[in-house]
Design a protein around this motif. Structure first.
Motif, PDB file in Angstrom:
ATOM      1  N   ILE A  16       0.856  -1.247   0.077  1.00 41.06           N
ATOM      2  CA  ILE A  16      -0.099  -0.163  -0.030  1.00 41.06           C
ATOM      3  C   ILE A  16       0.825   1.234   0.127  1.00 41.06           C
ATOM      4  O   ILE A  16       0.794   2.187  -0.820  1.00 41.06           O
ATOM      5  CB  ILE A  16      -0.968  -0.009   1.259  1.00 41.06           C
ATOM      6  N   GLY A  17       1.848   1.357   1.173  1.00 41.86           N
ATOM      7  CA  GLY A  17       2.769   2.483   0.950  1.00 41.86           C
ATOM      8  C   GLY A  17       3.539   2.642  -0.206  1.00 41.86           C
ATOM      9  O   GLY A  17       3.850   3.758  -0.747  1.00 41.86           O
ATOM     10  N   PHE A  18       3.886   1.493  -0.986  1.00 39.81           N
ATOM     11  CA  PHE A  18       4.760   1.687  -1.940  1.00 39.81           C
ATOM     12  C   PHE A  18       3.881   2.057  -3.178  1.00 39.81           C
ATOM     13  O   PHE A  18       4.518   2.882  -3.994  1.00 39.81           O
ATOM     14  CB  PHE A  18       5.479   0.121  -2.264  1.00 39.81           C
ATOM     15  N   LYS A  19       2.761   1.437  -3.338  1.00 38.94           N
ATOM     16  CA  LYS A  19       1.913   1.791  -4.522  1.00 38.94           C
ATOM     17  C   LYS A  19       1.633   3.226  -4.555  1.00 38.94           C
ATOM     18  O   LYS A  19       1.531   4.037  -5.509  1.00 38.94           O
ATOM     19  CB  LYS A  19       0.690   0.999  -4.610  1.00 38.94           C
ATOM     20  N   ILE A  20       0.782   3.992  -3.218  1.00 42.27           N
ATOM     21  CA  ILE A  20       0.574   5.003  -3.054  1.00 42.27           C
ATOM     22  C   ILE A  20       1.771   6.005  -3.287  1.00 42.27           C
ATOM     23  O   ILE A  20       1.799   7.098  -3.785  1.00 42.27           O
ATOM     24  CB  ILE A  20       0.079   5.506  -1.687  1.00 42.27           C
ATOM     25  N   GLY A  21       3.122   5.602  -2.636  1.00 43.50           N
ATOM     26  CA  GLY A  21       4.215   6.489  -2.622  1.00 43.50           C
ATOM     27  C   GLY A  21       4.778   6.543  -4.173  1.00 43.50           C
ATOM     28  O   GLY A  21       5.078   7.680  -4.599  1.00 43.50           O
ATOM     29  N   LEU A  22       4.185   5.683  -4.998  1.00 46.05           N
ATOM     30  CA  LEU A  22       4.658   5.551  -6.431  1.00 46.05           C
ATOM     31  C   LEU A  22       3.970   6.462  -7.440  1.00 46.05           C
ATOM     32  O   LEU A  22       4.592   7.499  -8.312  1.00 46.05           O
ATOM     33  CB  LEU A  22       4.447   4.454  -7.091  1.00 46.05           C
ATOM     34  N   TYR A  23       2.611   6.927  -6.880  1.00 47.32           N
ATOM     35  CA  TYR A  23       1.951   7.982  -7.650  1.00 47.32           C
ATOM     36  C   TYR A  23       1.606   9.194  -7.023  1.00 47.32           C
ATOM     37  O   TYR A  23       0.877  10.306  -7.427  1.00 47.32           O
ATOM     38  CB  TYR A  23       0.616   7.301  -7.957  1.00 47.32           C
ATOM     39  N   GLN A  24       2.475   9.566  -5.919  1.00 44.79           N
ATOM     40  CA  GLN A  24       2.141  10.791  -4.993  1.00 44.79           C
ATOM     41  C   GLN A  24       2.471  11.973  -5.487  1.00 44.79           C
ATOM     42  O   GLN A  24       1.743  12.865  -5.552  1.00 44.79           O
ATOM     43  CB  GLN A  24       3.144  10.509  -3.889  1.00 44.79           C
ATOM     44  N   GLU A  25       3.671  12.096  -6.544  1.00 42.87           N
ATOM     45  CA  GLU A  25       3.815  13.291  -7.450  1.00 42.87           C
ATOM     46  C   GLU A  25       2.956  13.688  -8.189  1.00 42.87           C
ATOM     47  O   GLU A  25       2.403  14.852  -8.586  1.00 42.87           O
ATOM     48  CB  GLU A  25       5.370  13.203  -7.824  1.00 42.87           C
ATOM     49  N   GLU A  26       2.187  12.532  -8.869  1.00 42.37           N
ATOM     50  CA  GLU A  26       1.190  12.895 -10.058  1.00 42.37           C
ATOM     51  C   GLU A  26      -0.037  13.310  -9.181  1.00 42.37           C
ATOM     52  O   GLU A  26      -0.779  14.177 -10.046  1.00 42.37           O
ATOM     53  CB  GLU A  26       0.934  11.132 -10.624  1.00 42.37           C
ATOM     54  N   TYR A  27      -0.582  12.980  -7.988  1.00 45.59           N
ATOM     55  CA  TYR A  27      -1.705  13.137  -7.743  1.00 45.59           C
ATOM     56  C   TYR A  27      -1.803  14.462  -6.827  1.00 45.59           C
ATOM     57  O   TYR A  27      -2.674  14.991  -6.158  1.00 45.59           O
ATOM     58  CB  TYR A  27      -2.574  12.111  -6.966  1.00 45.59           C
ATOM     59  N   ALA A  28      -0.487  14.796  -6.495  1.00 42.25           N
ATOM     60  CA  ALA A  28      -0.345  15.779  -5.504  1.00 42.25           C
ATOM     61  C   ALA A  28      -1.268  17.237  -5.623  1.00 42.25           C
ATOM     62  O   ALA A  28      -1.663  17.760  -4.924  1.00 42.25           O
ATOM     63  CB  ALA A  28       0.949  16.299  -5.127  1.00 42.25           C
ATOM     64  N   LYS A  29      -1.053  17.662  -7.209  1.00 37.29           N
ATOM     65  CA  LYS A  29      -1.867  18.745  -7.481  1.00 37.29           C
ATOM     66  C   LYS A  29      -2.952  18.324  -8.531  1.00 37.29           C
ATOM     67  O   LYS A  29      -3.212  19.219  -9.359  1.00 37.29           O
ATOM     68  CB  LYS A  29      -0.782  19.525  -8.193  1.00 37.29           C
ATOM     69  N   ASP A  30      -3.667  17.280  -8.352  1.00 43.22           N
ATOM     70  CA  ASP A  30      -4.424  16.747  -9.417  1.00 43.22           C
ATOM     71  C   ASP A  30      -5.583  16.005  -8.764  1.00 43.22           C
ATOM     72  O   ASP A  30      -5.297  14.809  -8.626  1.00 43.22           O
ATOM     73  CB  ASP A  30      -3.776  16.163 -10.668  1.00 43.22           C
ATOM     74  N   PRO A  31      -6.480  16.662  -8.351  1.00 46.77           N
ATOM     75  CA  PRO A  31      -7.695  15.759  -7.377  1.00 46.77           C
ATOM     76  C   PRO A  31      -8.170  14.687  -8.389  1.00 46.77           C
ATOM     77  O   PRO A  31      -8.528  13.501  -7.861  1.00 46.77           O
ATOM     78  CB  PRO A  31      -8.692  16.886  -7.087  1.00 46.77           C
ATOM     79  N   ILE A  32      -8.326  14.843  -9.791  1.00 51.74           N
ATOM     80  CA  ILE A  32      -8.980  13.758 -10.768  1.00 51.74           C
ATOM     81  C   ILE A  32      -8.036  12.470 -10.723  1.00 51.74           C
ATOM     82  O   ILE A  32      -8.439  11.421 -10.432  1.00 51.74           O
ATOM     83  CB  ILE A  32      -9.139  14.075 -11.897  1.00 51.74           C
TER      84      ILE A  32
END
Length: 645
Positions: free
Chosen positions: A371-387
């Motif tokens: 869970i931490g691995f998968k969320i961390g992988l996309y963290q930069e992508e969704y930081a400024k993009d709610p969708i």
């Protein structure tokens, strides 16, 4: 040559079912038996039972059953002789060959065993090539550059394929191997358009031997060392009768003990990753060899542990492309963690760069649950993009939904809620939708299968005799089960054994189920010869149908806990408490079903006689027969205490 009877007898005396099966799956004691998840089919709840007292195994899921020899035959896919050799090697028993066998019999060894021998020869040939001038200057130099020590080279059977069209082919033919076996083993190829032209599959490459779980070579991976753009970097053995890529993980033979001991399996991509990690002192590692994970490979890992740590190269795009593997591991009931190496590094390069101690420390400190691995992988992508964040939430929820254990699912849902900074109720709501959809798809599939089965049944005959045949088969089985389990025991206050009573009472009865008729015949024959027909006797006959049936008859899935009597003062009557009564009622039930079958046959004859307008005397004869049989049934019913309304 064949193996002598003396060697076979020594193996049978020494082998132990728990030791043999324990090499492949972790065992847990429950009651009198040992239990495990079946190594022959996928399951999450153990239904694979071992009886140390009877030296047999039985899976209540897929039906596999046998003794230690049969287990090796089943799990390794080998014949009886190879299974004996395997067990002899395990127990340090010297194998003596049967000198009475003829050359014709030697040549009649099955194809599978011949392939193993040919692959063993090829392994030895490639390993020996490292000592040739060409092998030392090219192959051995490559291995030394990577830091591979002589002991590691020997441990993994690393080798070298000489430059030339048919070096291995010539050597194999000189050793007596036929071209057709070499072709089936994937060691040589036929030239397209000219089948008579045969040449080596592996040429001018370093060789990585692929072993099965017991250490036999089953295939090879070959890496080119030149920068020829027209040639693939790796060439691997094709699918053969002994090598199924989807069921094999590179390094599992060398890793299985460490995986069990550490209760964790590191999963990497390539051959050199595995070897380099062994050099770093980490032995619980296997490789998927660059292919997508399969159900067979996941089941193989699950034989030894429920914990998997996936090691990813430092390439974000590559990691995202391979995330499907994590979902498959979760779906297979495994607990998953992940480690990502720095950019541009893989397990092989990074272990050589930082050294053994630092490499192990890196793995320990950078291991994250999925869970931490998968969320961390996309963290930069969704930081400024709610969708994008909403999409990531759904992806994470889909992964959590793959987990079979509801408690673990709940734990991960809570963690995902914290990491994604979203209400836990929303995670659970999405999770429930995901699980319901999965269940709906599953039930729809089941419904389609049931409807298809019903459609088939509609066009099959539905004679009333069919149900009676099945019930009669069950009663025949029950009689034979009692005979096999308790036949040698004396009846209370009598001098005769239960087997004498049962056999005398069934002397004039004809069993309709062939396997039970054969078992009765074998039982009588053994008694005439002065033998005690125990479970071991039937298993030793070498008849697989009889062996499987006897194991089914003597193996119980559930045992009554001793705590029922000891703690709760609840007494459970067992069939063995009064064998006289058990035997008597078993015979009565069997005869009752046979009488009922005869009644149905008489009723059918009467119906046909009336339809065909046969003479009244014949019709009356059928009526009298029916009512006489009915009297017999009522008499048996009274003895059994059956009340007919």
């Amino acid at each position: 040559m064949g193996i002598s009877k003396l060697t076979t007898d020594k193996v049978k005396e020494r082998m132990d079912i728990a030791e043999v099966v324990g090499d492949y799956v972790p065992l847990k004691k429950k009651g009198q038996n040992l239990w495990a998840c079946c190594p022959f089919h996928g399951e999450k709840t153990p239904s694979f039972s071992l009886s140390p007292a009877k030296q047999i195994y039985k899976c209540f899921g897929c039906g596999k059953a046998g003794d230690p020899i049969q287990f090796i035959m089943d799990i390794e896919g080998v014949g009886f002789q190879e299974a004996i050799r395997h067990l002899a090697e395990k127990y340090g028993i010297e194998v003596e060959e049967d000198q009475d066998r003829t050359p014709e019999q030697d040549q009649a060894q099955n194809e599978r065993e011949s392939l193993f021998i040919a692959l063993g020869f090829a392994r030895d040939f490639f390993v020996k090539n490292l000592q040739s001038d060409e092998g030392r200057s090219i192959g051995l130099s490559y291995f030394k550059e990577r830091g591979f020590t002589p002991s590691i080279i020997e441990k993994f059977d690393l080798g070298y394929a000489l430059d030339g069209w048919d070096n291995m082919l010539k050597a194999a033919k000189s050793a007596g191997f036929q071209e057709d076996i070499l072709l089936k083993a994937g060691l040589v190829l036929q030239k397209e358009g000219d089948p008579s032209r045969i040449y080596d599959r592996f040429r001018n490459r370093v060789i990585f031997t692929i072993h099965n779980i017991s250490g036999k070579p089953i295939g090879f991976g070959a890496r080119i060392l030149t920068k020829d753009k027209n040639q693939p970097k790796y060439i691997n053995s094709p699918e053969t009768p002994v090598y199924h890529k989807s069921d094999v993980l590179y390094g599992m033979f060398q890793a299985k003990k460490a995986i069990r001991d550490k209760d964790n399996c590191f999963l990497v991509e390539g051959y050199t990753d595995v070897v380099s990690m062994h050099l770093s002192g980490i032995e619980n590692v296997v490789a998927s060899s660059g292919t997508s994970l399969t159900d067979g490979q996941i089941k193989l890992i699950k034989r030894f542990t429920n914990q998997v740590t996936v090691l990813y190269d430092g390439d974000s795009a590559g990691i995202k492309a391979s995330l499907r593997g994590i979902d498959l591991l979760l779906e297979g009931g495994l607990n998953v963690k992940a480690v990502v190496f720095p950019d541009g590094e893989d397990p092989d390069s990074y272990s050589r760069k930082v050294g053994s101690e630092a490499f192990q420390a890196y793995l320990a400190s950078n291991s994250r649950d999925f869970i931490g691995f998968k969320i961390g992988l996309y963290q930069e992508e969704y930081a400024k993009d709610p969708i994008r964040k909403a999409e990531v939430i759904r992806e994470v929820v889909l992964s959590i939904g793959k987990i079979p254990d509801p408690i673990i699912r709940s734990v991960y849902a809570k963690e995902a809620s914290n990491l994604l900074e979203i209400e836990e109720e929303i995670i659970h709501a999405e999770l429930n939708k995901s699980i319901l959809k999965t269940q709906k798809d599953f039930y729809n599939k089941q419904k389609q299968e049931i409807e298809a089965e019903e459609a088939i049944q509609e066009i099959l005959p539905t004679e009333i005799e069919t149900s009676f045949e099945e019930i009669l088969r069950i009663q025949e089985r029950e009689m034979v089960r009692i005979l096999v389990n308790y036949g040698t025991q004396k009846l209370s206050e009598q001098e005769i054994s239960l087997s004498s009573y049962l056999l005398s009472e069934t002397e004039d009865l004809e069993f309709s189920t062939p396997v039970y008729a054969r078992l009765l015949k074998l039982y009588r024959y053994a008694l005439v010869k002065g033998l005690i027909p125990t479970v071991e006797y039937f298993i030793g006959l070498g008849d697989q149908e009889i062996q499987k049936e006897v194991i089914d008859l003597v193996t119980m899935r559930h045992e009554v806990s001793v705590h029922w009597a000891d703690k709760h003062q609840i007494i459970i009557n067992k069939e063995s408490d009064d064998l006289s009564l058990t035997g008597y009622k078993t015979i009565l039930r069997l005869k009752r079903k046979m009488v009922q079958k005869m009644m149905e046959e008489a009723k059918l004859k009467l119906k046909n006689a009336e339809m065909e307008k046969l003479p009244d005397q014949q019709i009356i004869g059928f009526q009298e027969l029916y009512f006489e049989l009915k009297k017999v049934q009522l008499e048996i019913d009274r003895e059994l205490g059956i009340v007919i309304g």
